[in-house]
Motif scaffolding. Sequence first.
Motif, short mmCIF file in Angstrom:
data_model
loop_
_atom_site.label_atom_id
_atom_site.label_comp_id
_atom_site.label_asym_id
_atom_site.label_seq_id
_atom_site.Cartn_x
_atom_site.Cartn_y
_atom_site.Cartn_z
N LEU A 107 -32.53 -28.70 1.85
CA LEU A 107 -31.09 -28.53 1.74
C LEU A 107 -30.48 -29.72 1.01
O LEU A 107 -29.63 -29.55 0.14
N ARG A 108 -30.93 -30.92 1.35
CA ARG A 108 -30.42 -32.12 0.69
C ARG A 108 -30.74 -32.10 -0.80
O ARG A 108 -29.93 -32.49 -1.63
N ASP A 109 -31.93 -31.62 -1.15
CA ASP A 109 -32.32 -31.54 -2.55
C ASP A 109 -31.44 -30.57 -3.34
O ASP A 109 -31.31 -30.69 -4.55
N HIS A 110 -30.89 -29.59 -2.65
CA HIS A 110 -30.06 -28.57 -3.29
C HIS A 110 -28.64 -28.59 -2.72
O HIS A 110 -28.01 -27.54 -2.57
N LEU A 111 -28.12 -29.78 -2.44
CA LEU A 111 -26.83 -29.92 -1.76
C LEU A 111 -25.69 -29.29 -2.56
O LEU A 111 -24.83 -28.63 -2.00
N GLY A 112 -25.68 -29.50 -3.86
CA GLY A 112 -24.60 -28.94 -4.67
C GLY A 112 -24.54 -27.43 -4.56
O GLY A 112 -23.46 -26.85 -4.40
N MET A 146 -5.71 -42.10 2.44
CA MET A 146 -6.66 -41.92 3.54
C MET A 146 -7.90 -42.80 3.34
O MET A 146 -8.19 -43.23 2.24
N PRO A 147 -8.63 -43.05 4.44
CA PRO A 147 -9.87 -43.83 4.32
C PRO A 147 -10.89 -43.12 3.43
O PRO A 147 -10.78 -41.94 3.15
N VAL A 148 -11.89 -43.89 3.02
CA VAL A 148 -12.96 -43.34 2.19
C VAL A 148 -13.59 -42.18 2.96
O VAL A 148 -13.88 -42.29 4.15
N ALA A 149 -13.79 -41.08 2.29
CA ALA A 149 -14.29 -39.87 2.94
C ALA A 149 -15.71 -40.05 3.43
O ALA A 149 -16.56 -40.60 2.74
N ALA A 150 -15.95 -39.56 4.64
CA ALA A 150 -17.30 -39.62 5.20
C ALA A 150 -18.27 -38.81 4.37
O ALA A 150 -19.46 -39.11 4.33
N GLY A 151 -17.78 -37.82 3.65
CA GLY A 151 -18.63 -37.03 2.77
C GLY A 151 -19.25 -37.86 1.66
O GLY A 151 -20.26 -37.47 1.08
N ALA A 152 -18.66 -39.02 1.38
CA ALA A 152 -19.23 -39.90 0.36
C ALA A 152 -20.63 -40.35 0.75
O ALA A 152 -21.48 -40.59 -0.12
N LYS A 168 -27.61 -38.42 -1.67
CA LYS A 168 -28.14 -37.48 -2.66
C LYS A 168 -28.42 -38.18 -3.98
O LYS A 168 -29.41 -37.91 -4.64
N GLY A 169 -27.58 -39.11 -4.35
CA GLY A 169 -27.73 -39.82 -5.61
C GLY A 169 -28.55 -41.08 -5.50
O GLY A 169 -28.57 -41.89 -6.43
N ASP A 170 -29.22 -41.28 -4.38
CA ASP A 170 -30.02 -42.48 -4.15
C ASP A 170 -29.19 -43.75 -4.33
O ASP A 170 -29.68 -44.74 -4.89
N GLY A 171 -27.94 -43.73 -3.87
CA GLY A 171 -27.07 -44.89 -3.95
C GLY A 171 -27.29 -45.83 -2.77
O GLY A 171 -28.19 -45.64 -1.95
N ASP A 172 -26.46 -46.84 -2.69
CA ASP A 172 -26.56 -47.85 -1.64
C ASP A 172 -25.90 -47.31 -0.37
O ASP A 172 -24.69 -47.44 -0.18
N GLN A 173 -26.71 -46.71 0.49
CA GLN A 173 -26.21 -46.05 1.70
C GLN A 173 -25.52 -47.05 2.64
O GLN A 173 -24.50 -46.73 3.23
#
Length: 181
Positions: A14-19, A132-138, A144-149
């Motif tokens: 699911l994570r691999d195909h999140l979009g 509003m605060p930064v969205a938790a969805g970020a 998904k983008g291999d960013g700095d979690q």
Amino acid sequence: MTPTPTAKSPLTRLRDHLGWAVGASYLAAAALPAPGQWLRHPHMIGAAGIPHIAFETPRFLLSLLLFTAGMQVPIHELRALVRRPTALLTGLVLHLVAPLLIIPGVAFALSRSPDSDGGSGMIAAMILIVAMPVAAGATVWTSKGDGDQSTTVGLVLASTLVSPLTIPVTMTALCPLLSGD
């Protein structure tokens, strides 16, 4: 000899195909809105003899999202984030200052549009979103983008903690850009 591929869990797939999963959920909600409308309201849960509590699906899903994001962050990365908070503080400052610099330019451009109220409705929506605060969805998209979690989770938490102060400041600074009632 070629290595045998490891089987992926359903959540990993699911994570691999999140979009695609997000798009499919939007289409399902458009086709069958009743289940989503039912879920957005609180529901009392409990058994006989036990006090009933209100179960709110949106809050539960948000807490689940933040919990899973937090579980993906190794402890040593949190320590590093506390020791060197430059990325976290930069993200927080940008979250707070960028709207104050960008929204007035957008409001000026929209005031020159043929819209009868100069895009005031769009500006109001933008103000509400950026305040509003930064969205938790970020956290999902960062993962998904291999960013700095760890930085993203820290930014969500930090922006949420300071939001009782920053929301009124942002609203007070930007609401004069609105026209009409």
